[in-house]
Design a protein around this motif. Sequence first.
Motif, PDB file in Angstrom:
ATOM      1  N   UNK A   1       0.862  -1.170   0.000  1.00 15.26           N
ATOM      2  CA  UNK A   1       0.000   0.000   0.000  1.00 15.26           C
ATOM      3  C   UNK A   1       0.906   1.229   0.000  1.00 15.26           C
ATOM      4  N   UNK A   2       0.901   1.936  -1.115  1.00 12.64           N
ATOM      5  CA  UNK A   2       1.785   3.075  -1.314  1.00 12.64           C
ATOM      6  C   UNK A   2       1.157   4.331  -0.728  1.00 12.64           C
ATOM      7  N   UNK A   3       1.944   5.397  -0.673  1.00 15.80           N
ATOM      8  CA  UNK A   3       1.360   6.701  -0.360  1.00 15.80           C
ATOM      9  C   UNK A   3       0.310   7.031  -1.412  1.00 15.80           C
ATOM     10  N   UNK A   4      -0.638   7.879  -1.060  1.00 14.75           N
ATOM     11  CA  UNK A   4      -1.840   8.042  -1.877  1.00 14.75           C
ATOM     12  C   UNK A   4      -1.559   8.504  -3.308  1.00 14.75           C
ATOM     13  N   UNK A   5      -0.522   9.276  -3.530  1.00 15.92           N
ATOM     14  CA  UNK A   5      -0.223   9.764  -4.874  1.00 15.92           C
ATOM     15  C   UNK A   5       0.983   9.089  -5.502  1.00 15.92           C
ATOM     16  N   UNK A   6       1.526   8.059  -4.846  1.00 13.65           N
ATOM     17  CA  UNK A   6       2.814   7.532  -5.272  1.00 13.65           C
ATOM     18  C   UNK A   6       2.779   6.142  -5.899  1.00 13.65           C
ATOM     19  N   UNK A   7       1.646   5.473  -5.955  1.00 15.31           N
ATOM     20  CA  UNK A   7       1.600   4.112  -6.451  1.00 15.31           C
ATOM     21  C   UNK A   7       1.397   4.032  -7.948  1.00 15.31           C
TER      22      UNK A   7
ATOM     23  N   UNK B   1      -3.343   8.685   7.323  1.00 16.49           N
ATOM     24  CA  UNK B   1      -4.563   9.043   6.589  1.00 16.49           C
ATOM     25  C   UNK B   1      -4.695  10.554   6.429  1.00 16.49           C
ATOM     26  N   UNK B   2      -4.260  11.299   7.450  1.00 15.76           N
ATOM     27  CA  UNK B   2      -4.298  12.757   7.335  1.00 15.76           C
ATOM     28  C   UNK B   2      -3.378  13.229   6.209  1.00 15.76           C
ATOM     29  N   UNK B   3      -2.198  12.603   6.107  1.00 10.88           N
ATOM     30  CA  UNK B   3      -1.316  12.929   4.984  1.00 10.88           C
ATOM     31  C   UNK B   3      -2.030  12.665   3.664  1.00 10.88           C
ATOM     32  N   UNK B   4      -2.688  11.497   3.565  1.00 13.82           N
ATOM     33  CA  UNK B   4      -3.397  11.171   2.339  1.00 13.82           C
ATOM     34  C   UNK B   4      -4.515  12.147   2.045  1.00 13.82           C
ATOM     35  N   UNK B   5      -5.286  12.505   3.054  1.00 15.12           N
ATOM     36  CA  UNK B   5      -6.382  13.453   2.851  1.00 15.12           C
ATOM     37  C   UNK B   5      -5.852  14.790   2.363  1.00 15.12           C
ATOM     38  N   UNK B   6      -4.757  15.246   2.952  1.00 13.98           N
ATOM     39  CA  UNK B   6      -4.189  16.530   2.534  1.00 13.98           C
ATOM     40  C   UNK B   6      -3.736  16.476   1.077  1.00 13.98           C
ATOM     41  N   UNK B   7      -3.109  15.358   0.681  1.00 12.80           N
ATOM     42  CA  UNK B   7      -2.654  15.233  -0.702  1.00 12.80           C
ATOM     43  C   UNK B   7      -3.833  15.189  -1.670  1.00 12.80           C
ATOM     44  N   UNK B   8      -4.841  14.410  -1.331  1.00  7.70           N
ATOM     45  CA  UNK B   8      -6.013  14.305  -2.195  1.00  7.70           C
ATOM     46  C   UNK B   8      -6.758  15.634  -2.276  1.00  7.70           C
ATOM     47  N   UNK B   9      -6.846  16.306  -1.158  1.00  2.00           N
ATOM     48  CA  UNK B   9      -7.509  17.620  -1.121  1.00  2.00           C
ATOM     49  C   UNK B   9      -6.782  18.588  -2.045  1.00  2.00           C
ATOM     50  N   UNK B  10      -5.454  18.542  -2.037  1.00  2.00           N
ATOM     51  CA  UNK B  10      -4.684  19.423  -2.909  1.00  2.00           C
ATOM     52  C   UNK B  10      -4.945  19.145  -4.379  1.00  2.00           C
TER      53      UNK B  10
END
Length: 395
Positions: free
Chosen positions: A313-319, A374-383
């Motif tokens: 399971x990669x970081x939300x924008x890295x897979x 998950x907060x890191x992922x939410x911030x990235x997705x929000x951006x």
Amino acid sequence: MIETWRWYGPELDRIPLSEIAQTGASGIVNALHEIPYGEVWPRPAIAARKRMIEDAGFVWSVVESLPIHERIKRADGDLSTLFANYRQSMANLAAEGVTTICYNFMPVLDWTRTDLAAPVARGGTCLRFEAYRMAAFEVHMLGREAAREDYPQEVLERAAIWFQAASEADRDSLLHAIMSGLPGAFDRYDIAGLRAQLSLYDGIGREELRANYRRFLQEVIPAAEDLGIRMCVHPDDPPRNILGLPRIVSSEEDIAWILGAVDSPANGLTLCTGSLGANPANDLPRIADRFAERIHFAHLRNVRKDPDGSFDEAAHLDGDTDMVAVIRALLDEEARRRATGRADHAIPFRPDHGHELGPDIGRGTFPGYPLVGRLRGLAELRGVMRALAHPVHHG
């Protein structure tokens, strides 16, 4: 899109609503996990949970999950009471204004991983599915000889080497990881118990499971239409047969079959980019675009695949999945809904899973559900969403 956060409830989740509020999410994804499968969710219990969520400043956006009893998946005996109870739970949820229900049709296990704390570069841990460890579990621990047909020879060879070198603690750790895919607060099986559960599916192949699923849809989707509920199936995780059990929500073709089995707007999809993304054949932006009209909920996460069928399971924008393209498809669908005047045009999503980072390490949160990752992922997705929604000015 509506930012939501999965919360397991006051008795099970180590992350309180007061901390979740700091993430900026506005919706909660929750279920009454304490109620055994097949029993009715009482309206007073639903109302109490909704009040708790709203008092903390949130909306109860999605139920995840209203689980389907295993007997329904097997078409085992007289199911009239189980179907009636399911419809009554739907009615009780609708009466309290909770009208999006995520569920799955995976036999026995909700998800399967072999490592709950695989190391991540620069620190932290992630969930991992390791093909040779899964093969070792199936062939050498469960004694399922037919599993040898499910893995390449090189994977089977690595499995044998691992098993011979593994200590009892190593084998116990693998069993624990695999059993963590059982939802809620209920059964965890030992090897004998898991064999017994799997034996109940003897003779049930892909077509039989599809027939049983079609029956479930025929029983509940008309009620969903009457109640104003949108049902959204979660894909198989991982999207492949596991433990000799068929998986029937794993591909674009599977999704098309499901949405056509009972062709209704109430019969929809939870777009889980992590689950579907673990199948190399799945093109996630294409799936998002093709089924956009029937996507009622989204789980956004990423995976990085290995050639042997393993994945991290990669970081939300890295897979491997083009998350920007998927989000663009969802935003385009929201715009289409808005243009038709739909009041509920916004699609709820949640940052699905996350790496265990910093202060969450050792906190004992649910596997895949730490706060910081998950907060890191939410911030990235929000951006990404803000950038895609921003008008482009040329000059």
